[in-house]
Design an enzyme around this catalytic site. Structure first.
Site, PDB file in Angstrom:
ATOM      1  N   GLY A  46       0.842  -1.184   0.000  1.00 26.90           N
ATOM      2  CA  GLY A  46       0.000   0.000   0.000  1.00 26.90           C
ATOM      3  C   GLY A  46       0.878   1.234   0.000  1.00 26.90           C
ATOM      4  N   GLN A  51       3.362   9.974   1.115  1.00 24.73           N
ATOM      5  CA  GLN A  51       4.611   9.234   1.325  1.00 24.73           C
ATOM      6  C   GLN A  51       5.638   9.531   0.237  1.00 24.73           C
ATOM      7  OE1 GLN A  51       2.462   5.219   2.043  1.00 24.73           O
ATOM      8  NE2 GLN A  51       4.285   5.104   3.332  1.00 24.73           N
ATOM      9  N   CYS A  93       5.535   0.296   8.098  1.00 18.40           N
ATOM     10  CA  CYS A  93       5.276   1.391   7.171  1.00 18.40           C
ATOM     11  C   CYS A  93       6.552   1.662   6.376  1.00 18.40           C
ATOM     12  CB  CYS A  93       4.866   2.638   7.950  1.00 18.40           C
ATOM     13  SG  CYS A  93       4.536   4.054   6.893  1.00 18.40           S
ATOM     14  N   LEU A  94       6.401   1.910   5.086  1.00 18.78           N
ATOM     15  CA  LEU A  94       7.573   2.177   4.238  1.00 18.78           C
ATOM     16  C   LEU A  94       8.305   3.444   4.690  1.00 18.78           C
ATOM     17  CD1 LEU A  94       6.045   1.304   0.748  1.00 18.78           C
ATOM     18  CD2 LEU A  94       7.704  -0.049   2.053  1.00 18.78           C
ATOM     19  N   HIS A 135      -4.705   2.053   7.248  1.00 22.09           N
ATOM     20  CA  HIS A 135      -3.332   2.565   7.357  1.00 22.09           C
ATOM     21  C   HIS A 135      -3.094   3.684   6.332  1.00 22.09           C
ATOM     22  CE1 HIS A 135       1.166   1.814   7.952  1.00 22.09           C
ATOM     23  NE2 HIS A 135       1.141   2.537   6.840  1.00 22.09           N
ATOM     24  N   HIS A 139      -2.637   7.970   6.546  1.00 19.07           N
ATOM     25  CA  HIS A 139      -1.547   8.765   5.961  1.00 19.07           C
ATOM     26  C   HIS A 139      -2.068  10.082   5.382  1.00 19.07           C
ATOM     27  CE1 HIS A 139       2.264   6.636   6.139  1.00 19.07           C
ATOM     28  NE2 HIS A 139       1.746   5.503   5.696  1.00 19.07           N
TER      29      HIS A 139
HETATM   30 CO    CO Z   1       2.595   3.619   5.794  1.00 21.70          CO
END
Ligand code: CO
Length: 178
Positions: A46, A51, A93-94, A135, A139
């Site tokens: 995702g 991000q 999370c990335l 999630h 963000h």
């Molecule tokens: Co994330």
């Protein structure tokens, strides 16, 4: 399509509120293409626009983490219209490589959004899909999964991360990461 760099915690950008999309134009289509490419390349399951530094309400997800499996969903201006049950599972999370913690979320959600063809769609999810939806929508409001942990745990993680200046951005742990 191109990948875009993923911002890392504690970047102030990923803490900002994203603005609703007002026009699904060429620029937005390019952003969506790049987000999909970036998510698969990470690899992740995702990704939300902030991000990659775009403060606009777009998320992509693919719980199966496979480009050809047909599990890809793109949501513009997603809004949670129903949620039920609670479930606790580990997630990461990335933007916060190497950190995985158990987070309590709704077990099932219903989300209304637009797709990239300007059609209104309703997406239901339970299990992993519900978790990713929550999630990623978080963000868009500048909320990270660590915000949903207890205060003590959150402060400990934030201290560890902000003090390790030589942290490598490529050390995301094993497992699927939104
Ligand atoms: Co994330």
């Amino acid at each position: 399509m191109a990948t875009r760099p993923i911002l890392l915690y504690p970047s102030p950008v990923i803490r900002k509120m994203s603005a609703p999309v007002t026009s699904i134009d060429e620029r937005l289509q390019r952003l969506i293409d790049d987000m999909i490419e970036t998510m698969y390349a990470a690899p992740g399951i995702g990704l939300a626009a902030p991000q990659v530094g775009a403060l606009t309400r777009v998320i992509v997800l693919d719980p199966r983490d496979q480009r050809r499996a047909g599990g890809l969903i793109t949501l513009i201006n997603p809004e949670t219209i129903a949620a039920e049950g609670t479930t606790a599972k580990e997630e990461g999370c990335l933007c916060i490589p190497g950190v995985r913690e158990e987070v309590t979320r709704s077990e099932r959600v219903v989300v209304r959004a637009y797709d990239r063809n300007e059609r209104e769609i309703v997406v239901e999810g339970s299990g992993l899909r519900a978790r990713i939806l929550q999630h990623e929508i978080d963000h868009l409001d500048g909320v990270l999964f660590i915000d949903r942990l207890g205060t003590a745990k959150r402060e400990m993680i934030s201290r560890v991360i902000t003090s390790s200046s030589r942290r490598s951005p490529s050390t995301s742990g094993p497992g699927a990461t939104p």
